[in-house]
Design an enzyme around this catalytic site. Structure first.
Site, PDB file in Angstrom:
ATOM      1  N   ILE A   1      61.109 -39.957  19.825  1.00 58.80           N
ATOM      2  CA  ILE A   1      60.873 -39.406  18.481  1.00 58.80           C
ATOM      3  C   ILE A   1      61.843 -40.027  17.467  1.00 58.80           C
ATOM      4  O   ILE A   1      61.459 -40.384  16.345  1.00 58.80           O
ATOM      5  CB  ILE A   1      60.988 -37.864  18.513  1.00 58.80           C
TER       6      ILE A   1
ATOM      7  N   ASP B   1      78.250 -41.706  23.347  1.00 57.72           N
ATOM      8  CA  ASP B   1      77.804 -40.376  23.755  1.00 57.72           C
ATOM      9  C   ASP B   1      78.192 -39.357  22.698  1.00 57.72           C
ATOM     10  O   ASP B   1      79.308 -39.407  22.163  1.00 57.72           O
ATOM     11  CB  ASP B   1      78.484 -40.046  25.098  1.00 57.72           C
TER      12      ASP B   1
ATOM     13  N   PHE C   1      68.687 -35.844  17.402  1.00 59.18           N
ATOM     14  CA  PHE C   1      67.642 -35.938  18.430  1.00 59.18           C
ATOM     15  C   PHE C   1      68.227 -35.961  19.839  1.00 59.18           C
ATOM     16  O   PHE C   1      67.507 -35.674  20.799  1.00 59.18           O
ATOM     17  CB  PHE C   1      66.835 -37.239  18.262  1.00 59.18           C
ATOM     18  N   ALA C   2      69.490 -36.386  19.979  1.00 58.72           N
ATOM     19  CA  ALA C   2      70.034 -36.651  21.323  1.00 58.72           C
ATOM     20  C   ALA C   2      70.000 -35.394  22.175  1.00 58.72           C
ATOM     21  O   ALA C   2      70.417 -34.322  21.746  1.00 58.72           O
ATOM     22  CB  ALA C   2      71.467 -37.166  21.215  1.00 58.72           C
TER      23      ALA C   2
ATOM     24  N   ASN D   1      75.398 -31.527  28.197  1.00 60.64           N
ATOM     25  CA  ASN D   1      74.898 -32.590  27.325  1.00 60.64           C
ATOM     26  C   ASN D   1      74.350 -32.017  26.000  1.00 60.64           C
ATOM     27  O   ASN D   1      74.731 -32.462  24.912  1.00 60.64           O
ATOM     28  CB  ASN D   1      73.794 -33.365  28.040  1.00 60.64           C
TER      29      ASN D   1
ATOM     30  N   SER E   1      62.373 -26.925  19.622  1.00 62.93           N
ATOM     31  CA  SER E   1      61.122 -27.032  20.370  1.00 62.93           C
ATOM     32  C   SER E   1      60.363 -25.712  20.339  1.00 62.93           C
ATOM     33  O   SER E   1      60.970 -24.632  20.301  1.00 62.93           O
ATOM     34  CB  SER E   1      61.471 -27.378  21.824  1.00 62.93           C
TER      35      SER E   1
ATOM     36  N   TYR F   1      66.521 -25.706  29.916  1.00 61.54           N
ATOM     37  CA  TYR F   1      66.267 -26.591  28.767  1.00 61.54           C
ATOM     38  C   TYR F   1      66.008 -25.761  27.510  1.00 61.54           C
ATOM     39  O   TYR F   1      66.626 -25.969  26.463  1.00 61.54           O
ATOM     40  CB  TYR F   1      65.071 -27.515  29.056  1.00 61.54           C
TER      41      TYR F   1
ATOM     42  N   LYS G   1      68.230 -25.143  23.855  1.00 61.37           N
ATOM     43  CA  LYS G   1      67.743 -25.241  22.460  1.00 61.37           C
ATOM     44  C   LYS G   1      68.047 -23.943  21.714  1.00 61.37           C
ATOM     45  O   LYS G   1      68.474 -23.963  20.560  1.00 61.37           O
ATOM     46  CB  LYS G   1      66.235 -25.504  22.434  1.00 61.37           C
TER      47      LYS G   1
ATOM     48  N   ASN H   1      54.322 -34.974  31.319  1.00 63.72           N
ATOM     49  CA  ASN H   1      53.458 -34.519  30.220  1.00 63.72           C
ATOM     50  C   ASN H   1      52.068 -35.133  30.314  1.00 63.72           C
ATOM     51  O   ASN H   1      51.878 -36.218  30.863  1.00 63.72           O
ATOM     52  CB  ASN H   1      54.095 -34.857  28.865  1.00 63.72           C
ATOM     53  N   LEU H   2      51.137 -34.422  29.724  1.00 60.01           N
ATOM     54  CA  LEU H   2      49.724 -34.758  29.912  1.00 60.01           C
ATOM     55  C   LEU H   2      49.360 -36.175  29.436  1.00 60.01           C
ATOM     56  O   LEU H   2      48.801 -36.963  30.207  1.00 60.01           O
ATOM     57  CB  LEU H   2      48.855 -33.725  29.169  1.00 60.01           C
TER      58      LEU H   2
ATOM     59  N   ARG I   1      50.193 -24.885  37.034  1.00 61.94           N
ATOM     60  CA  ARG I   1      51.612 -25.266  37.133  1.00 61.94           C
ATOM     61  C   ARG I   1      52.466 -24.024  36.834  1.00 61.94           C
ATOM     62  O   ARG I   1      52.203 -23.331  35.842  1.00 61.94           O
ATOM     63  CB  ARG I   1      51.895 -26.392  36.123  1.00 61.94           C
TER      64      ARG I   1
HETATM   65  P1  NAD Z   1      64.025 -39.087  24.376  1.00 61.81           P
HETATM   66  O1  NAD Z   1      64.643 -38.826  25.703  1.00 61.81           O
HETATM   67  O2  NAD Z   1      63.035 -40.178  24.259  1.00 61.81           O
HETATM   68  O3  NAD Z   1      65.166 -39.342  23.285  1.00 61.81           O
HETATM   69  C1  NAD Z   1      66.422 -38.734  23.353  1.00 61.81           C
HETATM   70  C2  NAD Z   1      67.472 -39.815  23.201  1.00 61.81           C
HETATM   71  O4  NAD Z   1      68.765 -39.209  23.258  1.00 61.81           O
HETATM   72  C3  NAD Z   1      67.411 -40.862  24.307  1.00 61.81           C
HETATM   73  O5  NAD Z   1      67.388 -42.149  23.728  1.00 61.81           O
HETATM   74  C4  NAD Z   1      68.699 -40.635  25.089  1.00 61.81           C
HETATM   75  O6  NAD Z   1      69.197 -41.847  25.632  1.00 61.81           O
HETATM   76  C5  NAD Z   1      69.612 -40.036  24.044  1.00 61.81           C
HETATM   77  N1  NAD Z   1      70.661 -39.162  24.551  1.00 61.81           N
HETATM   78  C6  NAD Z   1      70.551 -38.119  25.423  1.00 61.81           C
HETATM   79  N2  NAD Z   1      71.758 -37.573  25.630  1.00 61.81           N
HETATM   80  C7  NAD Z   1      72.647 -38.251  24.857  1.00 61.81           C
HETATM   81  C8  NAD Z   1      74.041 -38.140  24.633  1.00 61.81           C
HETATM   82  N3  NAD Z   1      74.788 -37.239  25.288  1.00 61.81           N
HETATM   83  N4  NAD Z   1      74.631 -38.978  23.747  1.00 61.81           N
HETATM   84  C9  NAD Z   1      73.887 -39.925  23.111  1.00 61.81           C
HETATM   85  N5  NAD Z   1      72.571 -40.080  23.305  1.00 61.81           N
HETATM   86  C10 NAD Z   1      71.956 -39.249  24.159  1.00 61.81           C
HETATM   87  O7  NAD Z   1      63.426 -37.711  23.881  1.00 61.81           O
HETATM   88  P2  NAD Z   1      62.461 -37.419  22.629  1.00 61.81           P
HETATM   89  O8  NAD Z   1      61.133 -37.065  23.148  1.00 61.81           O
HETATM   90  O9  NAD Z   1      62.615 -38.491  21.612  1.00 61.81           O
HETATM   91  O10 NAD Z   1      63.129 -36.068  22.112  1.00 61.81           O
HETATM   92  C11 NAD Z   1      64.083 -36.056  21.059  1.00 61.81           C
HETATM   93  C12 NAD Z   1      64.551 -34.633  20.863  1.00 61.81           C
HETATM   94  O11 NAD Z   1      63.423 -33.802  20.582  1.00 61.81           O
HETATM   95  C13 NAD Z   1      65.219 -34.025  22.089  1.00 61.81           C
HETATM   96  O12 NAD Z   1      66.310 -33.240  21.649  1.00 61.81           O
HETATM   97  C14 NAD Z   1      64.140 -33.156  22.695  1.00 61.81           C
HETATM   98  O13 NAD Z   1      64.672 -32.060  23.396  1.00 61.81           O
HETATM   99  C15 NAD Z   1      63.401 -32.701  21.454  1.00 61.81           C
HETATM  100  N6  NAD Z   1      61.997 -32.339  21.730  1.00 61.81           N
HETATM  101  C16 NAD Z   1      61.164 -33.247  22.316  1.00 61.81           C
HETATM  102  C17 NAD Z   1      59.849 -32.892  22.601  1.00 61.81           C
HETATM  103  C18 NAD Z   1      58.914 -33.866  23.271  1.00 61.81           C
HETATM  104  O14 NAD Z   1      57.877 -33.426  23.795  1.00 61.81           O
HETATM  105  N7  NAD Z   1      59.177 -35.158  23.284  1.00 61.81           N
HETATM  106  C19 NAD Z   1      59.365 -31.611  22.276  1.00 61.81           C
HETATM  107  C20 NAD Z   1      60.247 -30.712  21.660  1.00 61.81           C
HETATM  108  C21 NAD Z   1      61.570 -31.089  21.387  1.00 61.81           C
HETATM  109  N1  UDP Z   2      48.744 -30.810  32.320  1.00 64.38           N
HETATM  110  C1  UDP Z   2      47.871 -31.152  33.341  1.00 64.38           C
HETATM  111  N2  UDP Z   2      48.204 -32.196  34.155  1.00 64.38           N
HETATM  112  C2  UDP Z   2      49.347 -32.923  33.982  1.00 64.38           C
HETATM  113  C3  UDP Z   2      50.218 -32.566  32.935  1.00 64.38           C
HETATM  114  C4  UDP Z   2      49.888 -31.503  32.135  1.00 64.38           C
HETATM  115  O1  UDP Z   2      46.834 -30.524  33.506  1.00 64.38           O
HETATM  116  O2  UDP Z   2      49.608 -33.852  34.775  1.00 64.38           O
HETATM  117  C5  UDP Z   2      48.388 -29.697  31.411  1.00 64.38           C
HETATM  118  C6  UDP Z   2      49.409 -28.573  31.379  1.00 64.38           C
HETATM  119  O3  UDP Z   2      49.105 -27.610  32.367  1.00 64.38           O
HETATM  120  C7  UDP Z   2      49.227 -28.043  29.935  1.00 64.38           C
HETATM  121  C8  UDP Z   2      48.850 -29.288  29.147  1.00 64.38           C
HETATM  122  O4  UDP Z   2      48.374 -30.241  30.101  1.00 64.38           O
HETATM  123  O5  UDP Z   2      48.135 -27.140  29.890  1.00 64.38           O
HETATM  124  C9  UDP Z   2      50.029 -29.906  28.399  1.00 64.38           C
HETATM  125  O6  UDP Z   2      51.086 -30.113  29.332  1.00 64.38           O
HETATM  126  P1  UDP Z   2      52.443 -30.863  28.871  1.00 64.38           P
HETATM  127  O7  UDP Z   2      53.353 -30.882  30.064  1.00 64.38           O
HETATM  128  O8  UDP Z   2      52.094 -32.176  28.236  1.00 64.38           O
HETATM  129  O9  UDP Z   2      53.012 -29.932  27.716  1.00 64.38           O
HETATM  130  P2  UDP Z   2      53.668 -28.454  27.798  1.00 64.38           P
HETATM  131  O10 UDP Z   2      52.939 -27.694  28.873  1.00 64.38           O
HETATM  132  O11 UDP Z   2      55.095 -28.654  28.106  1.00 64.38           O
HETATM  133  O12 UDP Z   2      53.430 -27.876  26.445  1.00 64.38           O
END
Ligand code: NAD
Ligand code: UDP
Length: 336
Positions: A12, A58, A80-81, A99, A124, A148, A152, A198-199, A291
């Site tokens: 992200i 870090d 974001f980290a 972390n 999240s 996790y 948050k 993830n899906l 799941r």
């Molecule tokens: P990502 O793992 O791709 O990116 C996170 C980055 O943070 C990585 O590049 C990682 O190397 C870096 N990082 C982790 N710990 C660190 C530390 N201690 N110091 C420096 N860098 C560090 O994840 P993402 O999907 O880009 O998510 C970004 C943020 O959004 C995260 O906080 C995650 O929890 C949150 N988030 C993500 C999702 C999702 O589905 N992707 C959903 C909700 C919230």
């Molecule tokens: N899901 C699935 N097969 C997979 C991964 C996810 O059927 O291999 C389903 C899961 O049960 C949910 C939806 O897809 O209904 C989204 O799952 P994901 O893990 O991407 O997101 P989250 O459940 O964390 O919101």
């Protein structure tokens, strides 16, 4: 503005970096690359047309953060980290608290001592726990279902207490729903290590032939087609939401909370169908057990972000599936 993106090399953060640069901001990335690759920096350079400063380090290294905030005259931080794998957080809760929570406290110390008191935080939808009602609005009670999610929630609480202690802080929590998709260039996108949880990344791996079939986790939910329903949001819409939140908090002291989602639920079967249609591929399916911990439906009420941030997700599920595949194909070639 001079903006520090912790975790800016990740999925992200890298998309947000592109949007912020395009809006004329100076972006500095700090990342320890525990879940990203150095090559993303070259790919970002190709997209934005100039290299972006990146410090490998870090967020738990407070002295390093203080130096970076000073050297680059940082005015605001997008945080974001963090570690984000739910299953791993259940296995190693201490790593997650160290972390995510410890790292955030270290970052906040460095920010306070440099008088940088503006932050957009990656939260999240997981903080809502089991939905009591749908769509989920920001007033829905919060509850963590795993370490996790708890990390948050702890961070949200710490930021709330901090802002209450000092009115100079301007903080936004962005509660993401299900980010998917990739930048239209196909140069950056989501590239999880190992077998995706993830899906959409899982479907992409099946389409590439790396995994034999998609396990559909249950078709007996009380939803229209029996499969789980989620609110998928294109990562570029999400990135634009960060720019909108950044602009908003400049005038807004204290803490503000926004859902970032599309506001629309899509089922697993719908996502598979759209992916197949957009990318002319066939995704073999096997319906398996539910799941553990999954909710049947989860989608956002996004009125607050629409009104206050003047932001709306505009890209469709088709766009998300097409851009995911475009990135995966490119990336597969790049890695061969
Ligand atoms: P990502 O793992 O791709 O990116 C996170 C980055 O943070 C990585 O590049 C990682 O190397 C870096 N990082 C982790 N710990 C660190 C530390 N201690 N110091 C420096 N860098 C560090 O994840 P993402 O999907 O880009 O998510 C970004 C943020 O959004 C995260 O906080 C995650 O929890 C949150 N988030 C993500 C999702 C999702 O589905 N992707 C959903 C909700 C919230
Ligand atoms: N899901 C699935 N097969 C997979 C991964 C996810 O059927 O291999 C389903 C899961 O049960 C949910 C939806 O897809 O209904 C989204 O799952 P994901 O893990 O991407 O997101 P989250 O459940 O964390 O919101």
């Amino acid at each position: 503005m001079n903006i520090l993106l912790t975790g800016g090399a990740g999925y992200i953060g890298s998309h947000a970096a592109v949007v912020l640069c395009a809006a004329g901001h100076n972006v500095v990335i700090l990342d320890n690359f525990c879940n990203s690759q150095h090559s993303v920096l070259d790919r970002l350079t190709k997209i934005v047309g100039k290299p972006m400063p990146c410090i490998e380090g870090d967020i738990r290294d407070t002295l390093l953060l203080e130096k970076v905030l000073k050297d680059y005259k940082i005015e605001t931080v997008m945080h974001f980290a963090g570690l984000k794998a739910v299953g791993e957080s259940v296995q190693n809760p201490l790593d997650y608290f160290d972390n995510n929570v410890g790292g955030t406290i270290s970052l906040l110390h460095a920010m306070r001592s440099n008088n940088v008191k503006s932050m957009v935080f990656s939260s999240s939808a997981t903080v809502y726990g089991m939905p009591n009602y749908l769509p989920l609005d920001e007033a829905h009670p919060t509850q963590a279902k795993n370490p996790y999610g708890r990390s948050k929630l702890h961070i949200e609480e710490i930021l709330t207490d901090l802002a209450a202690s000092d009115p100079a802080w301007h903080i936004s929590f962005l509660r993401y729903f299900n980010p998917v998709g990739a930048h239209e260039s196909g140069l950056i996108g989501e590239d999880p290590n190992g077998i995706p949880n993830n899906l959409v990344p899982y479907i992409a791996q099946v389409a590439l032939g790396r995994l034999p079939h998609l396990n559909v986790y249950g078709d007996d939910y009380p939803t229209a087609d029996g499969s789980g329903v989620r609110d998928y949001i294109h990562v570029m819409d999400l990135a634009e939401g960060h720019l909108a939140a950044l602009n908003y908090i400049q005038q807004q002291p204290g803490v503000c909370v926004f859902n970032l989602g599309s506001g629309k639920g899509s089922s697993v079967f719908e996502v598979v169908k759209v992916f197949e249609n957009e990318n002319a591929s066939s995704i073999p399916l096997k319906v398996t057990m539910r799941r553990i911990g999954d909710v049947s439906e989860c989608y956002a009420k996004v009125d607050k972000a629409n009104i206050h941030l003047n932001w709306k997700a505009t890209r469709t599920l088709q766009d998300m599936c097409r851009s995911t595949w475009n990135f995966q194909k490119n990336h597969k070639c790049a890695n061969q």
